[in-house]
Design a protein around this motif. Structure first.
Motif, PDB file in Angstrom:
ATOM      1  N   HIS A   1     -25.471  54.354  24.920  1.00  0.00           N
ATOM      2  CA  HIS A   1     -26.744  54.643  24.269  1.00  0.00           C
ATOM      3  C   HIS A   1     -27.357  55.959  24.744  1.00  0.00           C
ATOM      4  O   HIS A   1     -27.888  56.739  23.956  1.00  0.00           O
ATOM      5  CB  HIS A   1     -27.681  53.472  24.540  1.00  0.00           C
ATOM      6  CG  HIS A   1     -29.115  53.740  24.281  1.00  0.00           C
ATOM      7  ND1 HIS A   1     -29.618  53.858  23.006  1.00  0.00           N
ATOM      8  CD2 HIS A   1     -30.157  53.918  25.123  1.00  0.00           C
ATOM      9  CE1 HIS A   1     -30.923  54.086  23.087  1.00  0.00           C
ATOM     10  NE2 HIS A   1     -31.257  54.133  24.353  1.00  0.00           N
TER      11      HIS A   1
ATOM     12  N   ASP B   1     -26.087  43.401  24.917  1.00  0.00           N
ATOM     13  CA  ASP B   1     -25.411  44.671  24.646  1.00  0.00           C
ATOM     14  C   ASP B   1     -26.221  45.588  23.741  1.00  0.00           C
ATOM     15  O   ASP B   1     -26.280  46.783  23.942  1.00  0.00           O
ATOM     16  CB  ASP B   1     -24.015  44.434  24.071  1.00  0.00           C
ATOM     17  CG  ASP B   1     -23.997  43.392  22.966  1.00  0.00           C
ATOM     18  OD1 ASP B   1     -25.088  42.901  22.596  1.00  0.00           O
ATOM     19  OD2 ASP B   1     -22.916  43.068  22.475  1.00  0.00           O
ATOM     20  N   LEU B   2     -26.828  45.033  22.706  1.00  0.00           N
ATOM     21  CA  LEU B   2     -27.665  45.823  21.819  1.00  0.00           C
ATOM     22  C   LEU B   2     -28.692  44.900  21.185  1.00  0.00           C
ATOM     23  O   LEU B   2     -28.763  43.738  21.537  1.00  0.00           O
ATOM     24  CB  LEU B   2     -26.818  46.530  20.756  1.00  0.00           C
ATOM     25  CG  LEU B   2     -25.762  45.683  20.044  1.00  0.00           C
ATOM     26  CD1 LEU B   2     -26.187  45.354  18.655  1.00  0.00           C
ATOM     27  CD2 LEU B   2     -24.456  46.448  20.018  1.00  0.00           C
TER      28      LEU B   2
ATOM     29  N   SER C   1     -25.888  50.432  22.634  1.00  0.00           N
ATOM     30  CA  SER C   1     -24.563  50.224  23.205  1.00  0.00           C
ATOM     31  C   SER C   1     -24.606  50.729  24.637  1.00  0.00           C
ATOM     32  O   SER C   1     -25.631  51.242  25.095  1.00  0.00           O
ATOM     33  CB  SER C   1     -23.502  50.991  22.411  1.00  0.00           C
ATOM     34  OG  SER C   1     -23.796  52.370  22.466  1.00  0.00           O
TER      35      SER C   1
ATOM     36  N   ARG D   1     -23.277  54.418  16.656  1.00  0.00           N
ATOM     37  CA  ARG D   1     -23.158  54.363  18.112  1.00  0.00           C
ATOM     38  C   ARG D   1     -22.292  55.538  18.577  1.00  0.00           C
ATOM     39  O   ARG D   1     -21.393  55.961  17.849  1.00  0.00           O
ATOM     40  CB  ARG D   1     -22.544  53.032  18.541  1.00  0.00           C
ATOM     41  CG  ARG D   1     -23.575  51.920  18.535  1.00  0.00           C
ATOM     42  CD  ARG D   1     -22.948  50.599  18.815  1.00  0.00           C
ATOM     43  NE  ARG D   1     -21.972  50.278  17.775  1.00  0.00           N
ATOM     44  CZ  ARG D   1     -21.190  49.206  17.826  1.00  0.00           C
ATOM     45  NH1 ARG D   1     -21.263  48.397  18.841  1.00  0.00           N
ATOM     46  NH2 ARG D   1     -20.344  48.962  16.854  1.00  0.00           N
TER      47      ARG D   1
END
Lengths: 125, 637
Positions: A115, B67-68, A112, A41
């Protein structure tokens, strides 16, 4: 004394030999024309390489993996979409660039809040 | 009553419950009835984390990753769905099985991903109800059975260890037999095994391969992938080794791990300046005596709690596991260079304390055959050492040793005893627990084992995301709250509840001959079987859920994409999850009955009359039932 000597050799083999062997094998196990790209991330390190330089007409093998969460690998201009890349798993992508230039690659699986910053480029020379 | 018969009885009862169960449900819903649930998934919990539906209902779960990318896998139903943020996905099935089914995240979403669990509870939750009812039935049934055993009226009952200060001649004949013949099957008399145990290279041969595996785990942890379940360091240590230790080695072999643990190896070899041979005189150690004030296990208790606090990180993060192993290795080496013998193992190692406690359950034991021989023999080679071997590195005197608790099974006394008076073999399960004088430090170790098992189960297997987020980040302020919860449970709540139990036991006994403090200390040994089975139940769910990771990581130990044995691509998953609740119930109920039995033997040693002992057993049984029900709730409720 012979027992003690053999024992010493065996202990040193375990203490020193094991790590040395593993590290040597780890280094030798990477072929030259292969590039390993590790995804993190953005706040934890982003792509392990933000810039990948390759030569036109030469086949490139990209090994993709992740070290935190599921990511994607997407190069729209080269028509590559690797699909989900799960942590600890490897995906291999092969391509032969036909034209020079720089091509952006993205993470296309929301990983995230940051991203959108997961971008890099492939430069074909 | 013997354990095998009890296991069969419990299994039979569960079987009956399974058959009768489905017919007992009357309020099951029809198939048209649909439960529509939206589940939001964040690192590392689901919201809501507990979903309750009725049996027969159609369940439609909409998974929204916030969130993911997260997944949701319903154990036993085999249903799975994956959602990325902004793209909710649906899952539909009929809840035709009752009970509690863990919901697991199927997409690795970060370090605490393996513990991202929720619960689907299909009501009526028959497995849970049945198991608690069984626990109650067994407790009452066993109490009733013991009621018939109040005659003859005078305690004690045979079957435990014996106070050595008592002169042998005054003991009843049944006890005398136990003093001299504690170990029933002597391995030293067997042809191959006996020679191996007597061989000077015995311990070195056990340690060497494990030293190799430990180095492999260390190098994988340092250099390999930070993804826990792709790193051999984590998989070796916390899945394979831990499961083997808790499920196999401790219950049967007691401290046998301490005989093969590679961590104290370097220190001991320097102390002796030799690996295998007995070498006299030379030593690379100051050889000081361990401070008298620390000759107890309070340090171990503290160290165990310290590790327990950070367990959620240690279990999932390769570098943290490496840090713990390296700290242990450095401490054991440092202490070996200052002090004599296995000071680290006996007084400091947090795991050593835990194994020592549970080893009292195990049948494997080293004991002298005849104590009279030791009493008359002045040489005491087992303490001082002789040309054949070293004096006991664990600071034990085999001549009076009557418990497994602090014997490291190193087999030195087998070699040094000139009288051939040592036996290494099997004794009845749980024999060492029947003590006459308990110790507060050992009592606390039991409470810590029980309390931490409850907290671990709640954090790692339970659906409570808030607790997990408190435990998962030591840098956040919430961690202090988690520390208070953990330490409070282990140091105040469990010991406090047991103190109330001891007080009630004294009240119930109708006599004031035994003090509350003594009841509290001595009865704590009766909790050990339950404490061990609780850890077995916990470890079973870890190994069955994640054990398959061993296959791919063996081929790719660092998670760098190797494929040594061609198994790197192995795609497995949790196994036997549908049977897990029944296995856990069986294990816990065995622990419960075994604990009641041990408490009865302990009571018979404390009280003069058996009817007093039986009455005192009432509150203790209630405590044991309460503890069992709590764990059943954590696993099935």
């Amino acid at each position: 004394m012979k027992t003690e000597l053999i024992s010493l050799v065996l202990v040193l083999l375990a203490l020193v030999g094991t790590p040395t062997g593993v590290i040597l094998y780890d280094n030798a196990a990477r072929p030259a024309n292969e590039i390993t790209l590790v995804a993190h991330r953005p706040l934890d390190g982003n792509w392990s390489q933000r810039e990948i330089r390759v030569k036109r007409g030469q086949t490139v093998r990209l090994r993709l993996t992740s070290e935190d969460v599921t990511h994607g690998f997407y190069v729209p201009d080269l028509g590559i979409d690797a699909g989900p890349i799960s942590p600890g798993k490897f995906k291999t992508v092969e391509f032969t660039p036909e034209r020079t230039g720089s091509f952006r690659f993205y993470c296309n699986i929301l990983c995230s809040h940051e991203h959108g910053g997961m971008i890099g480029q492939i430069i074909v020379e | 009553m013997n354990l095998v018969r009890f296991t069969i009885l419990i299994l039979a009862l569960i079987f009956v419950g399974l058959i009768v169960g489905p017919f007992a449900t009357t309020d099951a819903a029809g198939p048209d009835d649909t439960a529509d649930i939206v589940v939001e998934a964040r690192q590392f919990s689901y919201q809501p984390s507990i979903i309750r539906v009725k049996k027969g209902q159609r369940v439609r779960i909409t998974l929204r990753a916030m969130d993911l990318t997260h997944g949701l896998h319903v154990d036993d139903y085999g249903q799975e769905v994956v959602s990325t943020p902004g793209q909710p996905q649906q899952l539909e099935f009929v809840a035709d099985k009752s009970g509690r089914f863990p919901l697991r995240c199927s997409q690795t979403c970060g370090p605490l991903h393996p513990f991202m669990v929720g619960s689907l509870i299909v009501e009526p939750n028959l497995p849970f109800g049945t198991s608690v009812a069984l626990a109650a039935l067994l407790s009452l049934g066993y109490l009733g059975f013991l009621w018939t055993r109040r005659e003859p009226p005078l305690a004690p009952l045979s079957g435990g260890s014996v106070d050595l200060a008592a002169p042998k001649a005054s003991l009843p004949s049944t006890l005398r037999k136990e003093i001299t013949g504690g170990v029933r099957i002597d391995f030293l008399k067997l042809p191959v095994l006996g020679a191996f145990l007597r061989w000077r290279g015995f311990q070195f041969a056990l340690m060497l391969p494990l030293l190799f595996f430990m180095m492999l785990a260390l190098v994988a942890g340092l250099r390999g992938s930070p993804v826990g379940n792709s790193n051999l360091g984590i998989v070796f240590v916390w899945i394979l080794w831990w499961a083997l230790l808790i499920i196999l080695l401790i219950p049967f072999g007691g401290r046998v791990w301490c005989a093969m643990c590679p961590l104290p190896g370097p220190g001991e070899w320097l102390q002796r300046l030799s690996f295998v041979r007995r070498r006299e005189g030379a030593s690379f150690s100051l050889g000081k005596a361990w401070p008298a004030k620390l000759r107890n296990i309070w340090l171990q208790n503290g160290a165990f709690l310290l590790i327990a606090l950070f367990s959620a990180i240690v279990l999932t993060t390769p570098w943290a596991t490496v840090a713990v192993l390296v700290t242990f290795a450095a401490l054991s080496l440092g202490l070996a260079l200052i002090f004599q013998g296995r000071a680290f193992c006996r007084y400091v190692c947090p795991l050593g304390g835990f194994i020592g406690l549970c080893s009292m359950v195990a049948p494997l034991a080293v004991r002298v055959k005849d104590r009279e021989v030791c009493r008359a023999h002045k040489g005491k080679e087992c303490i001082k050492g002789s040309a054949a071997g070293y004096g006991c590195p664990w600071f034990e005197y085999p001549g009076t040793m009557h418990r497994n608790a602090y014997c490291g099974l190193c087999m030195e006394c087998v070699k040094t005893c000139p009288k051939g008076n040592i036996a290494a073999g099997l004794q009845p399960f749980g024999r060492d627990l029947v003590v006459d004088r308990g110790h507060a430090d050992e009592a606390y170790r039991t409470f810590i084992a029980l309390g931490s098992a409850a907290l671990y189960s709640a954090v790692m297997l339970g659906p409570w995301g808030w607790l997990r987020s408190l435990a998962g980040n030591p840098l956040a302020s919430g961690f202090a709250l988690y520390a208070i919860i953990l330490l409070g449970t282990c140091l105040i709540l469990v010991p406090g509840l047991f103190l109330v139990t001891a007080w009630l036991a004294r009240l119930a006994s109708g006599t004031s001959t035994v003090s509350v403090a003594r009841l509290w200390r001595n009865f704590s040994y009766g909790l050990v079987p339950l404490g061990l089975t609780v850890w077995i139940a916990f470890s079973l769910s870890v190994v069955l859920a994640s054990g398959y990771r061993l296959i791919p990581t063996l081929s790719d130990p660092l998670g760098h994409g190797w494929n040594l044995f061609g198994t790197a691509g192995f795609e497995g998953g949790p196994v036997l999850m549908n049977l897990l609740p029944y296995i856990q119930t069986t294990v816990l109920l065995i622990g419960l009955v075994w604990s009641i039995k041990t408490c009865w033997q302990l009571a018979c040693r404390m009280f003069i009359r058996r009817d007093e002992a039986w009455r005192a057993l009432g509150p203790v049984t209630l405590f044991l039932f309460g503890a069992t029900a709590t764990f059943l709730w954590l696993y099935l409720g």
